[in-house]
Design an enzyme around this catalytic site. Sequence first.
Site, short mmCIF file in Angstrom:
data_model
loop_
_atom_site.label_atom_id
_atom_site.label_comp_id
_atom_site.label_asym_id
_atom_site.label_seq_id
_atom_site.Cartn_x
_atom_site.Cartn_y
_atom_site.Cartn_z
CG HIS A 29 27.62 30.01 13.55
ND1 HIS A 29 27.88 29.53 14.81
CD2 HIS A 29 28.85 30.17 12.98
CE1 HIS A 29 29.18 29.40 15.00
NE2 HIS A 29 29.80 29.79 13.89
CG HIS A 31 33.12 32.43 11.13
ND1 HIS A 31 33.64 32.75 12.37
CD2 HIS A 31 32.48 31.25 11.29
CE1 HIS A 31 33.33 31.79 13.23
NE2 HIS A 31 32.62 30.87 12.60
CE LYS A 115 30.58 30.46 19.15
NZ LYS A 115 30.99 30.37 17.76
CG HIS A 152 33.28 26.01 19.22
ND1 HIS A 152 33.47 26.16 17.87
CD2 HIS A 152 33.88 24.83 19.54
CE1 HIS A 152 34.16 25.14 17.39
NE2 HIS A 152 34.43 24.31 18.39
CG HIS A 190 29.24 24.98 14.82
ND1 HIS A 190 29.68 24.42 15.99
CD2 HIS A 190 29.91 26.15 14.68
CE1 HIS A 190 30.58 25.22 16.52
NE2 HIS A 190 30.72 26.28 15.76
CG ASP A 263 30.83 27.34 11.45
OD1 ASP A 263 31.29 28.47 11.73
OD2 ASP A 263 31.40 26.27 11.74
#
Length: 360
Positions: A29, A31, A115, A152, A190, A263
């Site tokens: 995971h 970004h 996602k 999420h 997460h 994350d």
Amino acid sequence: MTPTVPSPAVVAGPAATDLLTLRRPDDWHLHLRDGAVMAAVLDDTARQFARAVVMPNLKPPVTTVAQAADYRERILAALQPGRVFEPLMTLYLTEATPASEIGLAARSGFVHAVKLYPAGATTNSNAGVRDLRHCDSALAALAETGMPLLVHAEVTDPAVDIFDREKVFLEQVLRPALDRHPQLRVVVEHITTAEAAAFVSQGEDRVAATLTAHHLLYNRNALFQGGLRPHMYCLPVLKREAHRQALVAAATSGSARFFLGTDSAPHARELKEHACGCAGCYTAAHALELYAEAFDQVGALSRLEGFASLAGPAFYGLPLNAGQVRLQRRPQLVPTELARGDIAVVPLRSGETLPWTLLD
Ligand code: NCD
Ligand code: ZN
């Protein structure tokens, strides 16, 4: 005078527990953003990990296989010469995602997951999903492919206390979706609560979870230690100590349902240190060191390889990586700030010393 410190010549080499060798791990995971920031943060991850699941919450979001292909090409083009790194692409689910796009994604060979962002839940989630039932045809198609839905897991109802949003999502949104789609595979991303850890460990094999280093190392007191600490703010927000302990227990349990997902989420310093600061912790540059510290704190270093290098590929149906990384129990100072593209990023533990160091 008798020397109190032995001379270097008689000091033995590092004890076995001071040197940790792991099969090359992956970040499930991440970004990376885009443009100059992506090009500048990429090597922090590529140095540590063989692959990473790249989140699609760009502006605009990565909703199609064609967009994911272009984004992947931009990532590969930004790799430093000699680095071997594979971005595992994802699609951003919207209420307009057609089932056909899911089929296309599964056949692409480079899109590995879809996602789900509840609309308004986090950074760049406005194009996300208001009512997951509106996505049932896409979820049915996804269940057929075997690709996981990455979730999420927070409700956005302002009437629900922010510390309860994960638990409520699991009960009110995810459980019904799993029941409507008995073949759907899910990664709860997460996770931050004891309830989420129990949901995954006591649930079906088709449900797994990622855990960040910061949720293993910190509880919500860290947000307010001596004042407001914007660099500790991420979503889902840190929870109380009992939850942190439950997450550490899950991560170090040896269960293949729990695996590493940093994350890591770069935001410019001035957008974190702001009247309405962005959510996200930047951990990519020291990710393995931070996880090693969390596992070491509970005497579970022997479980780190399973969590970081074995469980994720098993769930995603991907081969294990070749090669190894080595970590040494050797202090390293975290820079107060990292220049990344056109922004400055404040890493987690900025200005502090980490007990572990990844060896190149
Ligand atoms: C992430 C980001 O900045 O993109 N922020 C965060 O606090 N984790 C989005 C997300 O994963 O929620
Ligand atoms: Zn994220």
